[in-house]
Scaffold this motif. Sequence first.
Motif, short mmCIF file in Angstrom:
data_model
loop_
_atom_site.label_atom_id
_atom_site.label_comp_id
_atom_site.label_asym_id
_atom_site.label_seq_id
_atom_site.Cartn_x
_atom_site.Cartn_y
_atom_site.Cartn_z
N PRO A 26 -9.32 3.90 -7.60
CA PRO A 26 -8.29 3.28 -6.55
C PRO A 26 -7.83 5.13 -5.78
N ASP B 156 1.03 -1.04 0.14
CA ASP B 156 0.51 0.17 0.07
C ASP B 156 0.99 1.61 0.14
N GLN C 126 -6.24 4.15 -0.63
CA GLN C 126 -5.73 2.89 -0.62
C GLN C 126 -4.07 2.19 -1.13
N ALA D 168 -12.80 9.10 -1.52
CA ALA D 168 -13.41 7.99 -1.80
C ALA D 168 -13.88 7.12 -1.36
N LEU E 266 -6.04 6.65 -11.19
CA LEU E 266 -6.32 6.68 -9.91
C LEU E 266 -6.09 8.16 -9.90
#
Length: 329
Positions: free
Chosen positions: A267, A29, A308, A261, A244
């Motif tokens: 992501p 991560d 994430q 989010a 992303l």
Amino acid sequence: MYPTVRPRRLRRTAPIRRLVRETRLHPADLVLPVFLKQSLTEPAPLTSMPGVLQHTRDSLRRAAAEAVAAGVGGLMVFGVPSVRDAVGSQATDPAGILNLAMADLRAEVGPDTVLMADLCLDEFTDHGHCGVLTADGAVDNDATLLRYREMAVALAEAGSDMVGTSGMMDGQVGAVRDALDTTGHTDTAVFAYGAKYASAFYGPFREAVDSALQGDRRTYQQDPANRREAAREVALDVAEGADLIMVKPAMAYLDVLSDVAAATTVPVAAYQVSGEYAMIEAAAANGWIDRNRAIAETLTGIRRAGAQIVLTYWAAEVAAELSAGRDFS
């Protein structure tokens, strides 16, 4: 007289707490930002960011290999050229330091990590702004997009898996996506800085990239007072093809991070920036806080808020501890 519901039962021992933990850190991560300075013959420590270096090409290769061995999810690379000009010519030169770095790292680590390059002109311009200036000194949004298109193609050809559009120009994601697609780089992802604020917490980063900036970036980075504006920026980026989304900085913008989010299906990442790093290191050096616990707590908080992926200068250190089975706290 006594409670029948006792939440403390699940906090009684370390193994129980570990078993019921809702948010976990994992090496994959974490992304490590790194700096490469063209003029160096030896790595140079940064006074405002203890433990962080400006690298040479050789030392960057070694640092990358160590980080990948520790299990980090990726590297975000920033280049500091020896020569700067008004349009950031070195950003698009195949022999420019950032493009060389991406080729070096691709050769060093192969397919074993995700290589990301900062797609912005601020390190390459002699005025330190993220784009091309007009005659009266304003940042020219659309002229800058042309430079971003060229830079995206150069970085893709050098081996970047992802390009980080951090300049906060209107339409930058669409321009970069189109440039990549029309030159055959359809697999190169766009890591869009969707919500990037004009923050005081970038201060130490200016040392890391030898910033030439005079003035500020408030005409293109977001006002720290604005929360809903981030939703608009992120929606535009996703519509333009962002793969992303980044929120930057992290710790003072956890509400924004949580909003992003919850609202997007791509992501979401957050960048724990240089000032956030420096504050913890300085307080720990003075004995005011427990360094490792503070690092773990902030990273966990960023993940808990919805990130994430976390970009942090502690990525390699924390990943190494986690990969060895140790709880970094």
